[in-house]
Design an enzyme around this catalytic site. Structure first.
Site, PDB file in Angstrom:
ATOM      1  N   LYS A   1       8.419  -9.061 -31.530  1.00  0.00           N
ATOM      2  CA  LYS A   1       8.279 -10.358 -30.901  1.00  0.00           C
ATOM      3  C   LYS A   1       7.003 -11.026 -31.356  1.00  0.00           C
ATOM      4  CE  LYS A   1       7.868 -12.114 -26.289  1.00  0.00           C
ATOM      5  NZ  LYS A   1       7.480 -11.777 -24.959  1.00  0.00           N
TER       6      LYS A   1
ATOM      7  N   LYS B   1       4.467  -6.412 -30.205  1.00  0.00           N
ATOM      8  CA  LYS B   1       4.377  -7.755 -29.634  1.00  0.00           C
ATOM      9  C   LYS B   1       3.050  -8.364 -30.069  1.00  0.00           C
ATOM     10  CE  LYS B   1       4.457 -10.284 -25.290  1.00  0.00           C
ATOM     11  NZ  LYS B   1       4.694 -10.210 -23.842  1.00  0.00           N
TER      12      LYS B   1
ATOM     13  N   SER C   1      10.336 -18.602 -27.100  1.00  0.00           N
ATOM     14  CA  SER C   1      10.453 -19.969 -26.598  1.00  0.00           C
ATOM     15  C   SER C   1       9.992 -21.035 -27.598  1.00  0.00           C
ATOM     16  CB  SER C   1       9.656 -20.087 -25.301  1.00  0.00           C
ATOM     17  OG  SER C   1       8.308 -19.704 -25.513  1.00  0.00           O
TER      18      SER C   1
ATOM     19  N   TYR D   1      17.358 -17.943 -26.414  1.00  0.00           N
ATOM     20  CA  TYR D   1      17.720 -18.970 -25.422  1.00  0.00           C
ATOM     21  C   TYR D   1      18.972 -19.732 -25.838  1.00  0.00           C
ATOM     22  CZ  TYR D   1      13.103 -17.697 -23.817  1.00  0.00           C
ATOM     23  OH  TYR D   1      12.031 -16.965 -23.379  1.00  0.00           O
TER      24      TYR D   1
ATOM     25  N   LYS E   1      -4.610 -13.303 -25.233  1.00  0.00           N
ATOM     26  CA  LYS E   1      -4.141 -11.938 -24.968  1.00  0.00           C
ATOM     27  C   LYS E   1      -4.432 -10.992 -26.133  1.00  0.00           C
ATOM     28  CE  LYS E   1      -0.619 -13.452 -21.631  1.00  0.00           C
ATOM     29  NZ  LYS E   1       0.731 -13.245 -21.084  1.00  0.00           N
TER      30      LYS E   1
ATOM     31  N   ARG F   1       5.396 -19.809 -21.197  1.00  0.00           N
ATOM     32  CA  ARG F   1       4.346 -19.802 -20.161  1.00  0.00           C
ATOM     33  C   ARG F   1       4.471 -21.030 -19.272  1.00  0.00           C
ATOM     34  NH1 ARG F   1      -0.403 -17.491 -24.159  1.00  0.00           N
ATOM     35  NH2 ARG F   1       0.620 -15.500 -24.530  1.00  0.00           N
TER      36      ARG F   1
ATOM     37  N   GLU G   1       2.368   1.512 -33.473  1.00  0.00           N
ATOM     38  CA  GLU G   1       2.801   1.197 -32.104  1.00  0.00           C
ATOM     39  C   GLU G   1       4.213   1.737 -31.859  1.00  0.00           C
ATOM     40  OE1 GLU G   1       1.478  -0.026 -29.493  1.00  0.00           O
ATOM     41  OE2 GLU G   1      -0.273  -1.204 -30.057  1.00  0.00           O
TER      42      GLU G   1
END
Ligand code: PBG
Length: 331
Positions: A256, A202, A282, A320, A225, A212, A241
């Protein structure tokens, strides 16, 4: 690779000459089995609230969940993903609302499992950002996100979701070592059949902006982040990872965002041969949807992007667009 023949004996256009022939030689096929539908939840009664930065996407109150899930079940979408918009009053520094058995996600799991039984899978994010006053996925102390202390809460959040009936636990927090600890805790509590979908690769991305807004963490988020989500300059780090999360017990892994990271999906699939999921996030959704609404690109662009994930090696895609695409695939 062996190429037999050359022009003019060989003409690759021959196989493309008509629709039936193109269908015969197709290498990939998007189907409803590839789709995961995200659902945003909000407190209250009879609510279907629009989201400013995500055209045509809504937040649903628990009683209105069937408006969407009825359709998902009818079209045979295999799984939904639940995301809560949490009232600011319920947020604090450690995201304790995550452990409330009457929080939005828990209520939604109970309702969906009761009403739809095992006709559709439920996946839940494990991370604290919908519940923290600072919008981070973990505990923030003196400007730092604490790894091991955060995991202790994530374990409890996972156990609670499993107890409510969640089928797939999806840690999206990017703390080190959480998959192993969550797997161990699930097994110890007789949840050995609960699957783990690790958001393993990610990236710290600008494309999460509208999400968000949807879960109400944008205004509160302090800083970025980058100390836990990955640097988009990196490729091999994603393989590290992934290999760690597989060793720790992940059943499936997620990449992602989606479209800008097809190279990562492909190299993970080639290296590990495990189920890789993609998240068309999104920001990607809103870009495409706005361009369609303005008639800059056609609706077909949606299927084109989702098929690109299949081509890269994705087993399934969180998108979505899932309900609309499932409907159009049915026709
Ligand atoms: C939270 C989480 C995020 C998304 C899914 N889970 C946002 C973030 O990490 O800031 C993004 C999804 C999207 O943009 O559609 N851990």
């Amino acid at each position: 690779m062996i190429i037999t023949g050359k022009y003019p004996n060989l003409r690759l256009r021959r196989n493309r000459k008509s629709d039936w022939s193109r269908r015969l030689v197709q290498e990939n096929n998007l189907s409803v089995n590839d789709l995961i539908l995200p659902i945003f939840l909000i407190d209250g009664k009879n609510k279907k609230e629009s989201i400013k930065s995500m055209p045509d996407i809504f937040r649903y109150s628990i009683d209105n969940i069937p408006l969407l899930v009825d359709k998902a079940v009818k079209y045979k979408i295999p799984m939904i993903a639940l995301f809560p918009y949490t009232d600011n009053k319920l947020k604090n520094n450690i995201g304790l609302e995550a452990l409330n058995e009457n929080n939005l996600v828990c209520k939604a799991i109970r309702l969906i499992k009761k009403k739809y039984k095992n006709k559709i899978g439920i996946m839940c994010d494990v991370a604290l950002d919908p519940y923290t006053s600072h919008g981070h996925d973990g505990i923030l102390k003196k400007g730092k996100i604490l790894n091991d202390e955060t995991i202790e809460i994530l374990i409890k959040q996972s156990l609670l979701q499993a107890e409510m009936g969640c089928d797939v636990i999806a840690p999206s927090d990017m703390m080190d070592g959480r998959i192993g600890k969550i797997r161990k805790a699930l097994d110890k509590n007789k949840f050995q059949d609960v699957q783990i979908l690790s958001y393993a690769a990610k990236y710290a991305s600008s494309f999460y902006g509208p999400f968000r807004d949807a879960v109400g963490s944008n205004k509160s988020l302090k800083g970025d982040k980058k100390t836990y989500q990955m640097d988009y300059n990196n490729n091999f780090e994603a393989l590290r990872e992934i290999s760690l999360d597989i060793k720790e017990g992940a059943d499936m892994v997620m990449v992602k965002p989606g479209m800008p990271y097809l190279d990562i999906i492909k190299s993970i699939k080639e290296n590990f041969k495990i189920p890789v999921f993609a998240y068309q996030v999104s920001g990607e959704y809103s870009l495409i949807k706005n361009a369609i609404n303005k008639k800059i690109i056609s609706e077909n662009s949606i299927i084109e992007t989702l098929t690109a994930f299949k081509r890269a090696g994705a087993s399934a895609i969180v998108t979505y667009f899932a309900d609309k695409v499932a409907k159009s695939l049915k026709k």
